[in-house]
Design an enzyme around this catalytic site. Structure first.
Site: not given
Ligand code: BGC
Length: 381
Positions: A135, A209, A346
């Site tokens: 991310h 998210h 997402e």
């Molecule tokens: C990921 C997860 C993660 C979550 C929060 C998602 O996009 O795939 O593995 O725990 O984001 O960080």
């Protein structure tokens, strides 16, 4: 009760407002209002914008991370509920958020071992998720204070967010200049339009998210929600959630959501992929023609009758079902977010695309414009 109060109570029942917070009321006009929200720990002022339409829907978004902090939508009986997980204050978003509601980038999802090569040059990113980069790094776009301009557009009330990420920031090449327009339409849609340009070749994968619970945030787990994903394939992963490169058919696996199935129906099966994800935490390959807005998912919550559809121009969607929520976070209205109390959809390019030449490319070059749209549409049945 006075006659006046009784009159109001009768009116409230007649229009289905019982138990309903003010923003769900039927407004005569679509509006967007801006108010002070708080200061970051570095002293930067952050505003909150409230957008509402004429059909009892509203959402709130703050400049910090361009984060959606609340989504108020009616259920089948007209009662309003906030279907987005989130916090009540900026400090919680800054210190403990598992990416609740925020914009994610420069590269949403994982890049293996925080390394990729572009035009023969190797780039190294911070590894903030086991051995991998996740991310956008230590200070991704979820932690930036975006510039915001509230606006009334032909499509509905909107907030236009802009942000410039410097060349080399978090290890990524190129100055990335971004614009994201968040609109609330008359059709009870949150429409997210992203554009970006760069001055050097770079990689980009922006997403939102938000964690949803269509029964209302904090009201139990999401395992009874019926999920449809418009995907015949998914991208299986290794134990660190990096795609192997295969596009695997969902048919005959617990990953087949081509017809609506309860999220919890097969989540406990002895399946290696479910084991790696601790449940669903995978990218589905969307069925689509080139780049047009297509249905990615339809989620129905049987007790409230709320339905959310997700449309996107993106080739993939990460369906994550809150496997890492564990009851340690307290959110809005004092609600405790336990295991699987929220799910995310997402919309994105596939994880680790810069290291997979067979995946749709995520490279952005000078002179090109990155352009994607995602729509979260709410209704009832
Ligand atoms: C990921 C997860 C993660 C979550 C929060 C998602 O996009 O795939 O593995 O725990 O984001 O960080």
């Amino acid at each position: 009760m006075s006659a006046k109060l009784l009159g109001f109570a009768a009116l409230a029942v007649a229009v289905g407002l019982t138990g309903c917070a003010t923003p769900c009321m039927q407004h005569k006009e679509c509006t967007v209002t801006t108010a002070y929200y708080g200061k970051t720990k570095d002293g930067v002022a952050v505003n909150i914008h409230t957008l509402q339409n004429k059909h009892g829907m509203a959402f709130e978004v703050i400049d910090y991370g361009a984060t959606i902090t609340a989504i108020r939508v009616p259920d089948a009986k007209g009662n309003c509920g906030d279907v987005a997980l989130g916090f009540t204050n900026l400090a919680d978003y800054e210190t403990k958020s598992p990416y609740f509601g925020c914009a994610v980038g420069r590269y949403g999802n994982r890049i293996a071992k925080g390394k990729f090569t572009l035009n023969g040059q190797a780039y190294t990113l911070a590894t903030n998720n086991g051995p991998n980069a996740l991310h956008g790094g230590l200070k991704g776009f979820d932690k930036a204070v975006w510039k915001a301009q509230a606006s009334k557009t032909a499509a509905g009330p909107a907030v236009i967010f802009t942000h410039v990420s410097k060349d080399g920031e978090e290890g990524y090449p190129g100055t990335l200049t971004m614009k994201m327009v968040y609109t609330l339409t008359d059709a009870n849609e949150i429409k997210l339009d992203y554009t970006a340009t760069t001055d050097k070749d770079t990689v980009v994968n922006l997403t939102n998210h938000s964690y949803f619970n269509l029964a209302g945030q904090g009201n139990g787990d999401i395992l009874g929600h019926l999920m449809l994903l418009n995907a015949e394939h998914f991208t299986p992963v290794d134990s660190t959630l990096i795609p192997t490169g295969e596009l695997r058919p969902v048919k005959g696996t617990p990953f087949d959501f081509t017809k609506p199935v309860a999220i919890g129906a097969r989540i406990g099966q002895a399946d290696e992929q479910l084991k790696f994800g601790g449940g669903y935490d995978h990218n589905w390959v969307l069925e689509r023609e080139n780049g047009e807005l297509c249905l990615a998912a339809r989620v129905t919550e049987p007790t409230s009758g709320r339905v959310m559809e997700v449309f996107t121009t993106e080739p993939g969607v990460q369906f994550y079902c809150g496997n890492f929520l564990d009851g340690t976070l307290t959110g809005k209205e004092g609600k405790i977010y336990k295991h699987r109390y929220g799910f995310c959809l997402e919309t994105q390019h596939y994880p680790d695309s810069p290291n997979h030449p067979n995946f749709p490319p995520t490279t952005l070059k000078p002179g090109q414009t990155y352009r994607t749209t995602t729509v979260y549409k709410f209704s009832t049945k």
